[in-house]
Design an enzyme around this catalytic site. Structure first.
Site, PDB file in Angstrom:
ATOM      1  CB  CYS A 108       5.547   2.052   7.475  1.00 17.15           C
ATOM      2  SG  CYS A 108       4.966   3.556   6.696  1.00 17.15           S
ATOM      3  CG  LEU A 109       6.529   1.148   1.392  1.00 15.39           C
ATOM      4  CD1 LEU A 109       5.821   1.449   0.077  1.00 15.39           C
ATOM      5  CD2 LEU A 109       7.649   0.142   1.195  1.00 15.39           C
ATOM      6  CD  GLN A 134       3.265   5.700   2.788  1.00 19.99           C
ATOM      7  OE1 GLN A 134       2.242   5.208   2.333  1.00 19.99           O
ATOM      8  NE2 GLN A 134       4.264   4.991   3.279  1.00 19.99           N
ATOM      9  CG  HIS A 162       0.435   6.613   5.731  1.00 22.27           C
ATOM     10  ND1 HIS A 162       1.568   7.138   6.307  1.00 22.27           N
ATOM     11  CD2 HIS A 162       0.690   5.298   5.537  1.00 22.27           C
ATOM     12  CE1 HIS A 162       2.470   6.187   6.454  1.00 22.27           C
ATOM     13  NE2 HIS A 162       1.966   5.056   5.997  1.00 22.27           N
ATOM     14  CG  HIS A 202      -0.316   0.944   7.325  1.00 21.74           C
ATOM     15  ND1 HIS A 202       0.599   0.556   8.275  1.00 21.74           N
ATOM     16  CD2 HIS A 202       0.367   1.733   6.457  1.00 21.74           C
ATOM     17  CE1 HIS A 202       1.781   1.082   7.989  1.00 21.74           C
ATOM     18  NE2 HIS A 202       1.659   1.801   6.882  1.00 21.74           N
ATOM     19  CD  GLU A 203      -0.861   2.422   2.866  1.00 21.82           C
ATOM     20  OE1 GLU A 203      -0.497   3.614   2.739  1.00 21.82           O
ATOM     21  OE2 GLU A 203      -0.063   1.505   3.142  1.00 21.82           O
ATOM     22  N   GLY A 234       0.827  -1.196   0.000  1.00 20.95           N
ATOM     23  CA  GLY A 234       0.000   0.000   0.000  1.00 20.95           C
ATOM     24  C   GLY A 234       0.862   1.247   0.000  1.00 20.95           C
TER      25      GLY A 234
END
Length: 149
Positions: A93-94, A51, A139, A135-136, A46
């Site tokens: 997480c990225l 991000q 963000h 999670h997304e 995701g």
């Protein structure tokens, strides 16, 4: 399409609440396509617009590792409208490289959003899909999984 740089903690854009999208057009479609390419290249399941440094309420997700791209979700202005149960899931997480931790999330969520072809959709998620959606969407609200530990 292009692979975009992924912003890392402590970049302030990751802590801002993203702005709602008011117009779905070709420019947004290109952005979402770039986000998907960036997510796959990272690799991740995701990616949210903050991000990549953009304060916009857009996410992409693909939790089907066996059929990459076939179940790609491109969601505009997603909102969790229902949640139930609890599940402990190991997340990474990225934007927070080289760290993973177990996070308590809802086991099932219902999300309302718009697609890039201007259709309103409801997505019910359980398991990894439910966790990734939460999670997304976090963000988009300036929340990282670290905040939930």
């Amino acid at each position: 399409m292009a692979v975009l740089p992924i912003y890392k903690l402590p970049d302030p854009v990751l802590r801002q609440e993203a702005r709602e999208i008011t117009e779905i057009n070709g420019k947004l479609q290109r952005l979402v396509d770039d986000m998907a390419e960036t997510m796959y290249a990272a690799p991740g399941v995701g990616l949210a617009a903050p991000q990549i440094g953009l304060s916009q309420r857009v996410i992409v997700l693909d939790v089907d590792h066996e059929n990459i791209g076939k179940r790609l979700l491109k969601l505009v202005n997603p909102v969790i409208t229902e949640s139930e149960g609890e599940v402990l899931w190991e997340e990474g997480c990225l934007s927070v490289r080289d760290y993973q931790a177990e996070v308590l999330r809802a086991e099932r969520v219902l999300v309302k959003a718009w697609t890039t072809d201007q259709k309103e959709v409801e997505i019910e998620g359980t398991g990894l899909l439910a966790v990734a959606l939460q999670h997304e969407i976090d963000h988009l609200n300036g929340t990282l999984f670290l905040d939930r530990l």
